[in-house]
Design a protein around this motif. Sequence first.
Motif, PDB file in Angstrom:
ATOM      1  N   SER A 234       0.829  -1.204   0.000  1.00  0.00           N
ATOM      2  CA  SER A 234       0.000   0.000   0.000  1.00  0.00           C
ATOM      3  C   SER A 234       0.864   1.255   0.000  1.00  0.00           C
ATOM      4  N   GLU A 235       2.008   1.165   0.675  1.00  0.00           N
ATOM      5  CA  GLU A 235       2.937   2.285   0.755  1.00  0.00           C
ATOM      6  C   GLU A 235       4.221   1.926   0.013  1.00  0.00           C
ATOM      7  N   SER A 252       2.711  -2.056  -6.123  1.00  0.00           N
ATOM      8  CA  SER A 252       2.058  -0.970  -5.411  1.00  0.00           C
ATOM      9  C   SER A 252       0.933  -0.427  -6.290  1.00  0.00           C
ATOM     10  N   TYR A 254      -1.318   1.880  -6.007  1.00  0.00           N
ATOM     11  CA  TYR A 254      -1.455   3.331  -6.119  1.00  0.00           C
ATOM     12  C   TYR A 254      -0.356   3.912  -7.011  1.00  0.00           C
ATOM     13  N   GLY A 257      -1.259   2.924 -10.554  1.00  0.00           N
ATOM     14  CA  GLY A 257      -2.396   3.715 -11.010  1.00  0.00           C
ATOM     15  C   GLY A 257      -2.001   5.145 -11.351  1.00  0.00           C
ATOM     16  N   GLY A 258      -1.158   5.738 -10.525  1.00  0.00           N
ATOM     17  CA  GLY A 258      -0.704   7.102 -10.806  1.00  0.00           C
ATOM     18  C   GLY A 258       0.106   7.187 -12.082  1.00  0.00           C
TER      19      GLY A 258
END
Length: 358
Positions: A234-235, A252, A254, A257-258
């Motif tokens: 998650s991090e 990861s 996120y 996705g970014g």
Amino acid sequence: AFNTRQETFQLKQEFGFYFLAVSVMYGVMMDSKKLRYSLLLLTGIIALGTSGYYFVEHMPLFEAFYMTIITLSTVGFAEVVPLSEAGRAITIIIIVVGISVGAYTIGVLVRALVEGELVQIFGRRKVQKQVSGLKNHFIICGFGRIGRIVCNELAADRIDFVVIEQEPSVIEQIEARKYLYLEMDATTEEALMHAGIKTAKGIVTAVNSDANNVFITMNAKSLRPDVFVLARASEEKNEPKLFRAGANRVVSPYLIGGRRIAQMLKRPTVVDFVDIAMMGTHLGLTMEEAKIGDKSSLIGKTLIDSHLRKDYGVIIVAIKKQSGDMVFNPMPSETLEAGDVIVVLGKKEDLKRMNAVL
């Protein structure tokens, strides 16, 4: 008169036992929606018996009700007053009809408990038997947003997997999709063993907590050091910890996705091409990887001599050598070796035929 009462008591007990046993079993099998009808019938039998004793035997109302209840319950208490032939006839009717209805009602009431326990027990045994028969499957720890997508993708390609999840509300979603699952804590070694880690192809740690993902990875590697572990982070700062715990790959969501959003802004056509290649579209194209086996007839041949492009209409995107080196857009003179993994783009049916040769 005493012997007659004793015979009546025995009759109550014998009838009561058999009717209770049969009716409870029958009630468990029936639809619980009929509960209100059985309650109405039971109430009617109690009212009929009370009225019968009240008018025929001239008992006080409460004693007539008491006599009906002890007859229905088959407790074997003595009659309130000696019964006439008409009173005995009423007793027989209550025994034959009332006990059946009463036992049936009890059976319907306990159905949820009995049936729920049986379904749970036999369901667990059935799932465990199915899981124990799996080989080269994947273990998905957690059925959250990421785990759900992973399972859907594997199910679409008919790849065997088992989910480990302990949240009751999530279990309902898994059951709705008819996925194999274990209702256990994924951080325990017992859960991984029950999921078949000894014969699994890989394990995905997709729970929400990075700490739990680290713990699952450590347990998986301690049980089977050579198992492939794909861990979720998650991090971004926790990725090194997962690698140190033994994860082969760390993702990861996120971060990915970014980056994808940024690529869609900068290179939308490239993103469209990747979606076509990876996700599959109406064009029927897909990007796959295929390993060259030890007995493949292509070993030692160059790409041009292998006729992969010509015979199967596929595009060779890259070749991953056993050393780990990646050869992008390989030349026609590139030699194929045992253990090489080729990344190809083509139609699914063509890729299946090519895999047979490889």
